[in-house]
Design an enzyme around this catalytic site. Structure first.
Site, PDB file in Angstrom:
ATOM      1  N   ASP A 139       0.846  -1.191   0.000  1.00  0.00           N
ATOM      2  CA  ASP A 139       0.000   0.000   0.000  1.00  0.00           C
ATOM      3  C   ASP A 139       0.884   1.245   0.000  1.00  0.00           C
ATOM      4  OD1 ASP A 139      -2.307   1.449  -0.055  1.00  0.00           O
ATOM      5  OD2 ASP A 139      -2.679   1.329   2.094  1.00  0.00           O
ATOM      6  N   HIS A 146      -3.355  13.906   0.421  1.00  0.00           N
ATOM      7  CA  HIS A 146      -3.656  13.047   1.570  1.00  0.00           C
ATOM      8  C   HIS A 146      -2.522  13.132   2.591  1.00  0.00           C
ATOM      9  CE1 HIS A 146      -4.999   9.581   3.891  1.00  0.00           C
ATOM     10  NE2 HIS A 146      -3.828   8.992   3.701  1.00  0.00           N
ATOM     11  N   GLU A 211     -10.436   4.069   3.466  1.00  0.00           N
ATOM     12  CA  GLU A 211      -9.597   4.881   2.581  1.00  0.00           C
ATOM     13  C   GLU A 211      -9.929   4.482   1.159  1.00  0.00           C
ATOM     14  OE1 GLU A 211      -5.485   4.252   3.725  1.00  0.00           O
ATOM     15  OE2 GLU A 211      -5.626   5.734   5.333  1.00  0.00           O
ATOM     16  N   GLU A 213      -8.955   4.000  -2.533  1.00  0.00           N
ATOM     17  CA  GLU A 213      -7.682   3.844  -3.239  1.00  0.00           C
ATOM     18  C   GLU A 213      -7.914   3.179  -4.594  1.00  0.00           C
ATOM     19  OE1 GLU A 213      -4.454   2.338  -0.944  1.00  0.00           O
ATOM     20  OE2 GLU A 213      -5.216   3.157   0.950  1.00  0.00           O
ATOM     21  N   ASP A 245      -9.157   0.504   1.831  1.00  0.00           N
ATOM     22  CA  ASP A 245      -8.181   0.147   2.864  1.00  0.00           C
ATOM     23  C   ASP A 245      -8.789   0.536   4.222  1.00  0.00           C
ATOM     24  OD1 ASP A 245      -5.937  -0.345   4.399  1.00  0.00           O
ATOM     25  OD2 ASP A 245      -4.915   1.511   3.806  1.00  0.00           O
ATOM     26  N   ARG A 249      -8.350   3.860  13.182  1.00  0.00           N
ATOM     27  CA  ARG A 249      -7.426   4.974  13.463  1.00  0.00           C
ATOM     28  C   ARG A 249      -6.892   4.959  14.876  1.00  0.00           C
ATOM     29  NH1 ARG A 249      -6.028   5.965   8.432  1.00  0.00           N
ATOM     30  NH2 ARG A 249      -7.764   6.663   7.134  1.00  0.00           N
ATOM     31  N   GLN A 252      -4.279   2.222  14.967  1.00  0.00           N
ATOM     32  CA  GLN A 252      -3.171   2.706  14.143  1.00  0.00           C
ATOM     33  C   GLN A 252      -2.329   3.751  14.878  1.00  0.00           C
ATOM     34  OE1 GLN A 252      -4.544   4.530  10.494  1.00  0.00           O
ATOM     35  NE2 GLN A 252      -2.492   4.856   9.686  1.00  0.00           N
ATOM     36  N   LYS A 265      -4.667  -1.932  10.170  1.00  0.00           N
ATOM     37  CA  LYS A 265      -4.982  -2.051   8.742  1.00  0.00           C
ATOM     38  C   LYS A 265      -5.287  -3.497   8.333  1.00  0.00           C
ATOM     39  CE  LYS A 265      -3.644   2.167   7.221  1.00  0.00           C
ATOM     40  NZ  LYS A 265      -4.432   3.024   6.343  1.00  0.00           N
ATOM     41  N   THR A 269      -9.189  -5.643   3.843  1.00  0.00           N
ATOM     42  CA  THR A 269      -9.065  -4.724   2.707  1.00  0.00           C
ATOM     43  C   THR A 269     -10.035  -5.238   1.641  1.00  0.00           C
ATOM     44  OG1 THR A 269      -6.705  -4.436   3.193  1.00  0.00           O
ATOM     45  CG2 THR A 269      -7.460  -3.736   1.008  1.00  0.00           C
ATOM     46  N   GLU A 386      -9.652  12.643   7.329  1.00  0.00           N
ATOM     47  CA  GLU A 386      -9.430  13.964   6.735  1.00  0.00           C
ATOM     48  C   GLU A 386     -10.699  14.810   6.749  1.00  0.00           C
ATOM     49  OE1 GLU A 386      -6.994  13.446   2.841  1.00  0.00           O
ATOM     50  OE2 GLU A 386      -7.590  11.451   3.514  1.00  0.00           O
TER      51      GLU A 386
HETATM   52 MN    MN Z   1      -4.028   3.097   2.673  1.00  0.00          MN
END
Ligand code: MN
Length: 439
Positions: A139, A146, A211, A213, A245, A249, A252, A265, A269, A386
């Site tokens: 990844d 970002h 996320e 992607e 993904d 948080r 993480q 993570k 996925t 975000e």
């Molecule tokens: Mn990612």
């Protein structure tokens, strides 16, 4: 770069599969993405199919009906495999030859096969599986927007780390927990420590995020010790899909230093089922991100004039949230963001050249994800982290519900498409997953 526009991209082509001729379909005859499916509710062995309108063209049936006879035998054999890996391993000549053959087979001015009914499976009657056996997953972190948005949350004075404009940053992800679109996602448990707590505790993540992607699936691999040059990189690429993904948080934030993402993570996925080939994307190539005057030039192994001219893809991605209340009240899913993949700071070719620059080998079916696709504008941020500024600015959905991070029973839907006036729309379908409670 390595794929050109040909008669398979002709806007005027029509298919005898009527639903493929409808104006806004993701899967017109100009697209022809590959996937793996079986009849819903069955235990059949998986078969390779091609999305066409609201139908799936079954390549095993095509083979059995002798419709692939013009292709080399080993390519025909790859079409009857239970995943795309053998086809991917053959390299880009094979996907081009197969695309040309299928385009002719599906054209309305061609000879409509007499066994038509047997060749097609309605998409609603199919279970779409993972398209490939994915051995490895990387990844990246290729959106400078970002990276800057995240950096601002943690280091307001110095959001972008000094290596960002030199190194395409990435971590090695977990391949075993990559799941097909539609697979429910159980909220992970783990260690998390709120700023006001002195010690961590173990329990369900309370800051669950997505996320958006773009994923690239590797075609022909490279030998260990043999880097792939930037100008060769795309010949090792089979096609693209959408990726979610999923990210916890809180887990993480507590675990990521000093070695990067791990359990925050690796619980899941999600990828979209249809792999859109680089051949299909040829009309939508665009220049690589244009760096500002003050930015350093990429080092020579990451530089190439072809890459600068057309290393990008003009691909729009969008994210929608469908809450339980929306489903009950029949309210449309709420759009959280939309952004363009052309805004990524690093191109696919740069990521592949970088990943193999130390001699690391890639295998057919390996997944490389781009990192969160975010743009510069409001409304283009590809994660809730975000959008809500780490939960400090909740968003209000159309139902009046508030969100900082994902709630149980929330469904996240990612869509992607390429569009311009001279070519047929090339869509990616959907990448979706619903959040289930931890217990
Ligand atoms: Mn990612």
């Amino acid at each position: 770069m390595s794929r050109s526009i040909d008669q398979t991209h002709d806007l005027s082509l029509r298919s005898w599969v009527e639903s493929a001729n409808q104006k806004d379909t993701d899967f017109p005859i100009q697209n022809l993405p590959f996937g793996v499916f079986r009849d819903r509710g069955s235990t059949q062995s998986p078969r390779i199919g091609v999305a066409i309108g609201d139908q799936i063209l079954d390549l095993t049936s095509c083979y059995q009906s002798g419709l692939l006879q013009q292709l080399p035998e080993h390519l025909q054999a790859a079409c009857t495999a239970s995943n795309l890996n053998p086809l991917m391993a053959l390299g880009s000549w094979a996907s081009l030859a197969l695309r040309t053959c299928l385009s002719q087979l599906l054209r309305s001015n061609g000879q409509k096969p007499s066994s038509e009914a047997k060749l097609l499976v309605p998409m609603v009657e199919a279970e779409l599986l993972l398209p490939a056996k994915i051995g490895d997953y990387t990844d990246f972190y290729a959106s400078i927007f970002h990276a800057t948005n995240l950096g601002k949350l943690f280091r307001p004075d110095n959001p972008l780390l000094p290596n960002y404009k030199y190194v395409p940053i990435a971590y090695h992800g977990r391949a075993s927990s990559i799941v097909a679109s539609g697979t429910p996602i159980k909220r992970p448990q783990g260690q998390r420590k709120a700023p006001e707590d002195n010690v961590p505790s173990f329990g369900p993540s309370v800051l669950l995020d997505y996320e958006v992607e773009v994923g690239f699936l590797i075609g022909a691999g490279n030998e260990l010790g043999e880097p792939i040059s930037i100008d060769n990189a795309e010949s090792h690429l089979f096609g693209l899909c959408l990726v979610n993904d999923w990210s916890a948080r809180d887990i993480q934030a507590w675990e990521y230093q000093p070695l990067g993402p791990f359990l925050g993570k690796s619980f899941a996925t999600t990828i979209s089922p249809w792999v859109v080939t680089l051949e299909a994307l040829a009309p939508f190539r665009c220049p690589a991100f244009s760096r500002s005057q003050e930015d350093p030039l990429p080092l020579p192994y990451l530089s190439s004039s072809i890459n600068t001219r057309q290393g990008g893809i003009d691909l729009t991605v969008e994210v929608l949230l469908d809450s339980a209340q929306m489903r009950e009240q029949g309210i449309e899913p709420f759009r959280l963001s939309h952004a363009s993949f052309r805004q990524m700071y690093w191109t696919m070719a740069q990521m592949i050249a970088h990943q193999t620059s130390n001699g690391c080998n890639l295998h057919p079916g390996d997944l490389i994800a781009s990192g969160t696709v975010s743009g510069a504008q409001e409304g283009s941020q590809g994660s809730l982290l975000e959008i809500t500024r780490r939960g400090s600015q909740p968003i209000k959905l159309t139902t009046g519900e508030m969100r900082t991070f994902l709630a149980d029973t929330d469904e996240v839907i990612i869509r992607g498409y390429c569009k311009n006036e001279n070519y047929a729309k090339v869509g990616f379908g959907e990448c979706q997953g619903i959040v289930l409670a931890a217990k």
